[in-house]
Design an enzyme around this catalytic site. Sequence first.
Site, PDB file in Angstrom:
ATOM      1  N   CYS A 123     -59.450  29.065  36.589  1.00 54.58           N
ATOM      2  CA  CYS A 123     -61.035  29.053  37.090  1.00 54.58           C
ATOM      3  C   CYS A 123     -61.323  28.026  37.961  1.00 54.58           C
ATOM      4  CB  CYS A 123     -61.475  29.095  35.644  1.00 54.58           C
ATOM      5  SG  CYS A 123     -61.524  27.648  34.945  1.00 54.58           S
ATOM      6  N   HIS A 135     -61.873  19.559  29.127  1.00 56.73           N
ATOM      7  CA  HIS A 135     -62.662  19.955  27.826  1.00 56.73           C
ATOM      8  C   HIS A 135     -63.720  19.188  27.340  1.00 56.73           C
ATOM      9  CE1 HIS A 135     -58.175  20.502  27.781  1.00 56.73           C
ATOM     10  NE2 HIS A 135     -58.398  21.879  27.604  1.00 56.73           N
ATOM     11  N   GLU A 150     -62.205  20.698  23.027  1.00 59.85           N
ATOM     12  CA  GLU A 150     -63.895  21.009  23.688  1.00 59.85           C
ATOM     13  C   GLU A 150     -64.822  21.106  22.432  1.00 59.85           C
ATOM     14  OE1 GLU A 150     -64.374  24.761  26.019  1.00 59.85           O
ATOM     15  OE2 GLU A 150     -66.491  24.843  24.991  1.00 59.85           O
ATOM     16  N   THR A 165     -66.844  27.433  25.227  1.00 56.90           N
ATOM     17  CA  THR A 165     -66.647  28.350  26.282  1.00 56.90           C
ATOM     18  C   THR A 165     -65.569  29.299  26.512  1.00 56.90           C
ATOM     19  OG1 THR A 165     -65.454  26.556  27.441  1.00 56.90           O
ATOM     20  CG2 THR A 165     -67.808  26.614  27.809  1.00 56.90           C
ATOM     21  N   ASN A 167     -57.877  30.179  25.573  1.00 53.27           N
ATOM     22  CA  ASN A 167     -58.365  31.478  26.337  1.00 53.27           C
ATOM     23  C   ASN A 167     -57.165  32.148  26.537  1.00 53.27           C
ATOM     24  OD1 ASN A 167     -57.627  31.571  29.512  1.00 53.27           O
ATOM     25  ND2 ASN A 167     -58.085  29.268  28.965  1.00 53.27           N
ATOM     26  N   SER A 194     -56.068  28.198  32.919  1.00 54.41           N
ATOM     27  CA  SER A 194     -55.178  27.159  33.102  1.00 54.41           C
ATOM     28  C   SER A 194     -53.743  27.346  33.567  1.00 54.41           C
ATOM     29  CB  SER A 194     -55.168  26.061  32.120  1.00 54.41           C
ATOM     30  OG  SER A 194     -54.745  26.896  30.700  1.00 54.41           O
TER      31      SER A 194
HETATM   32  S1  SF4 Z   1     -65.617  26.447  30.763  1.00 57.17           S
HETATM   33 FE1  SF4 Z   1     -63.434  26.454  30.692  1.00 57.17          FE
HETATM   34  S2  SF4 Z   1     -62.750  28.507  31.270  1.00 57.17           S
HETATM   35 FE2  SF4 Z   1     -64.798  28.394  32.155  1.00 57.17          FE
HETATM   36  S3  SF4 Z   1     -64.904  27.917  34.153  1.00 57.17           S
HETATM   37 FE3  SF4 Z   1     -65.080  25.791  32.565  1.00 57.17          FE
HETATM   38  S4  SF4 Z   1     -62.848  25.101  32.265  1.00 57.17           S
HETATM   39 FE4  SF4 Z   1     -62.770  27.283  33.040  1.00 57.17          FE
END
Ligand code: SF4
Length: 333
Positions: free
Chosen positions: A12, A74, A126, A164, A224, A266
């Site tokens: 991402c 995070h 996180e 998230t 995730n 990731s």
């Molecule tokens: S919140 Fe986490 S999964 Fe979403 S874009 Fe940011 S790093 Fe990537």
Amino acid sequence: MQVILAQPRGFCAGVVRAIEIVDRALVKHGAPVFVRHEIVHNKHVVEALRHKGARFVEELDEVPTGAVTIFSAHGVSRDVESDAKTRQLHSIDATCPLVIKVHTQGRQYAASGRTVILIGHAGHPEVEGTMGQIPGKVILVQSEAEVALLDLPTDTPVAYVTQTTLSVDDTRNIIAALSGRFANLVGPDTRDICYATQNRQSAVRELSKRVEVILVIGATNSSNSNRLREIGTESGVPSYLIADGSELNPEWVRGVEVVGITAGASAPEEMVKDVIATLRQLGPVDVSVMDGREEHAEFRLPAELADPSPRKRAAGTATAETAPQPDPQTAAG
Ligand code: SF4
């Protein structure tokens, strides 16, 4: 064997940015640079950066005074930020902008006098960072059952924020339970949830309608990636989380005609190729990519690292200065 790749899958924008930050810090400051916690939850990414001169630590007392220190994607608590100042570290923040957005929302809710509830997984970095960024008491809830156990009067002004790497679908039932419990509840617009999490989960749901087995590429400590495997299993398709091709058990795909592959946010695309190469050792493989969302999100780098890297200058791609800070809602494409 037919292999169908989920779209989107893998990196991402927040992960790309975090890795770029470490790369650029190494170029600018030279090795070593210290990184608090794994920059992203993937051992291949971590090993590649370690090879270039990054040193990964869990706590700041492992970092020499004054050293360049990067906070992982995070996010970190305010205590960690202030500890870094006390130790006179040159800190660079690789926290994903979407995580920072959650911190900001939580602080605004707390400032307006609401009790803040964080929906997330205990122990995830996180979650620890977000709880430590919001002043006052933040209550963590992980399930509908925990909502029922909350020791708060029903007329308490309450606000929720979410980790998230949970999607709209993941949080829906917990938010419904909170709504049933508290008359005065507010929370962010569901469109504010991380676009990458939602898109990868929607894609694996679609994938599960077309395949007999799902291989999720990602780390066991990647929230995730675990969720993608769970969604595959919940959809009735045997689903396995593997780091790379070496972890593939041939028994999982014996007699299977259509295999689906996805990757956590990731997980590098090289690992997807590695798994396909391993499948090819078992027999002929025909690879296709399912229709799905195209993602174009790109997050701006910290100002001190925003000069175009030699790699990007040579490639003639957009620089960090010119790249727009995307609205994550439109970034989902
Ligand atoms: S919140 Fe986490 S999964 Fe979403 S874009 Fe940011 S790093 Fe990537």
